[in-house]
Design an enzyme around this catalytic site. Structure first.
Site, PDB file in Angstrom:
ATOM      1  NE  ARG A 157    -113.415  15.065  18.071  1.00 22.94           N
ATOM      2  CZ  ARG A 157    -112.669  16.016  18.659  1.00 22.94           C
ATOM      3  NH1 ARG A 157    -113.090  17.267  18.659  1.00 22.94           N
ATOM      4  NH2 ARG A 157    -111.540  15.707  19.240  1.00 22.94           N
ATOM      5  CG  HIS A 176    -110.261  12.625  23.317  1.00 24.22           C
ATOM      6  ND1 HIS A 176    -109.933  12.183  22.050  1.00 24.22           N
ATOM      7  CD2 HIS A 176    -110.022  13.967  23.313  1.00 24.22           C
ATOM      8  CE1 HIS A 176    -109.519  13.197  21.325  1.00 24.22           C
ATOM      9  NE2 HIS A 176    -109.552  14.287  22.054  1.00 24.22           N
ATOM     10  CD  GLN A 227    -105.523  15.355  24.241  1.00 24.61           C
ATOM     11  OE1 GLN A 227    -106.067  15.853  23.277  1.00 24.61           O
ATOM     12  NE2 GLN A 227    -104.312  15.707  24.635  1.00 24.61           N
ATOM     13  CG  ASP A 258    -111.315  18.761  28.983  1.00 23.71           C
ATOM     14  OD1 ASP A 258    -111.083  19.780  28.287  1.00 23.71           O
ATOM     15  OD2 ASP A 258    -111.860  17.739  28.512  1.00 23.71           O
ATOM     16  CB  CYS A 318    -107.107  17.528  25.934  1.00 23.53           C
ATOM     17  SG  CYS A 318    -108.800  18.034  26.282  1.00 23.53           S
ATOM     18  NE  ARG A 370    -104.931  13.983  19.887  1.00 23.61           N
ATOM     19  CZ  ARG A 370    -106.154  14.501  19.716  1.00 23.61           C
ATOM     20  NH1 ARG A 370    -106.505  15.574  20.402  1.00 23.61           N
ATOM     21  NH2 ARG A 370    -107.043  13.948  18.907  1.00 23.61           N
TER      22      ARG A 370
HETATM   23  N1   CP Z   1    -108.048  17.959  22.257  1.00 21.70           N
HETATM   24  C1   CP Z   1    -108.835  17.852  21.168  1.00 21.70           C
HETATM   25  O1   CP Z   1    -109.338  16.771  20.853  1.00 21.70           O
HETATM   26  O2   CP Z   1    -108.975  19.007  20.458  1.00 21.70           O
HETATM   27  P1   CP Z   1    -110.012  19.254  19.288  1.00 21.70           P
HETATM   28  O3   CP Z   1    -111.409  19.166  19.912  1.00 21.70           O
HETATM   29  O4   CP Z   1    -109.713  20.622  18.767  1.00 21.70           O
HETATM   30  O5   CP Z   1    -109.845  18.182  18.248  1.00 21.70           O
END
Ligand code: CP
Length: 308
Positions: free
Chosen positions: A107, A134, A137, A225, A266, A294
């Site tokens: 990430r 992403h 997700q 979001d 998400c 997930r």
């Molecule tokens: N939805 C998601 O990626 O959550 P986090 O940022 O907590 O990993």
């Protein structure tokens, strides 16, 4: 050896196979996401590096648990603890990590970091979120829709709010999964026009509608979001909130959607901002199934990457 970098960079058949395997693995656990390891241990003896340059709850926990359920081990690395971006090139980091671990999930902020990591890594690299997309997700979202309503092909999906990185992955997914996507939000926060153009060229029906009530008419799924992503400056908060307030998902807006429409987010959410609690905790919401999925989807992504 396969990387999982983005939805539109992965064959549609492979995306389907991954979700199919995720369903199988979830069913094999008999509805118990936590607890005992899987009967199959495809990652036995394997080490997976989880690199986080941004905060995370779901991605961090679900990858860590997923690797362990499949018999593997994880090495958690944060940007602050690594030489990444402190003089050592991403390419050298990728070459070094490839000597230690069997797979890398990262990430990070810039997409270029992910791509350079993948280019120089001898082991699979998985995109755990960048400023641009992403994909993990969206795989969980597709799985969740299928569980509740069957195939998403031909359905109307509405993204309400900021045209951010998660929205970009929805644009990538539209042609791959065959759904129609309407974006509703202020023009200042439109999704990247190159991403919209590419989605349209790939055959997806993408509509931009400024009026949120018109946008959600006939919707089968409404997604939103946070109004401020991790890479957005806090100084833009008030301006963004003023622009985005009309796009809040609340009971009034939801009433224009199909009666059996689903609501997804998400997470993490800022309740009362992009969505109200009565929607998040109400009958349309499947947000915690999304979060659980997930885990199942990423386990299937890791198996696909490793050919296991
Ligand atoms: N939805 C998601 O990626 O959550 P986090 O940022 O907590 O990993």
């Amino acid at each position: 050896m396969k990387h999982f970098l983005d939805i539109h960079k992965t064959e549609a058949d492979s995306l389907r196979d991954i979700i199919g395997q995720a369903h199988e693995m979830k069913n094999a656990r008999g509805g118990k996401p936590r607890g005992a390891p899987d009967d199959e241990q495809p990652l036995s003896g394997r080490m997976v590096a989880l690199i986080f340059e941004k905060p995370s709850t779901r991605t961090r926990a679900s990858f860590d648990v997923g690797v362990r359920q499949m018999g593997g081990a994880t090495m958690l690395l944060t940007g602050a603890e690594m030489q990444l971006g402190h003089g050592e090139t991403i390419a050298d980091t990728a070459r070094v990590m490839s000597r230690y671990v069997d797979m890398i999930m990262i990430r990070t902020f810039e997409e270029s970091v992910l791509l350079e990591m993948a280019e120089h890594s001898d082991v699979p690299v998985i995109n755990g979120l960048t400023n641009r997309s992403h994909p993990c997700q969206i795989m969980a979202d597709m799985m969740t829709y299928e569980e509740h309503r069957g195939s998403i092909a031909g359905r109307k999906v509405v993204w309400s709010g900021d045209g951010n990185n998660v929205c970009a992955s929805y644009l990538h997914a539209a042609s791959q999964f065959g759904f129609d996507l309407t974006f509703t939000g202020p023009s200042q926060l439109d999704p990247d026009e190159n991403v919209v153009g590419a989605a349209r060229r790939s055959g997806a029906n993408i509509v931009i509608e400024r009026d949120p009530e018109k946008a959600v008419r006939g919707a089968d799924l409404i997604v939103t979001d946070t109004w401020l992503s991790m890479h957005d400056s806090m100084s833009t908060r008030e301006g963004r909130h003023n622009l985005l307030r009309p796009y809040q998902v609340n009971k009034h807006l939801m009433s224009f959607a199909n009666p059996d429409a689903l609501f997804m987010h998400c997470l993490p959410a800022h309740r009362g901002e992009e969505a109200t609690s009565d929607i998040m905790d109400g009958p349309h919401s499947v947000i915690f199934d999304e979060a659980e999925n997930r885990l199942h989807c990423q386990k299937a992504i890791m198996r696909w990457c490793m050919g296991l």
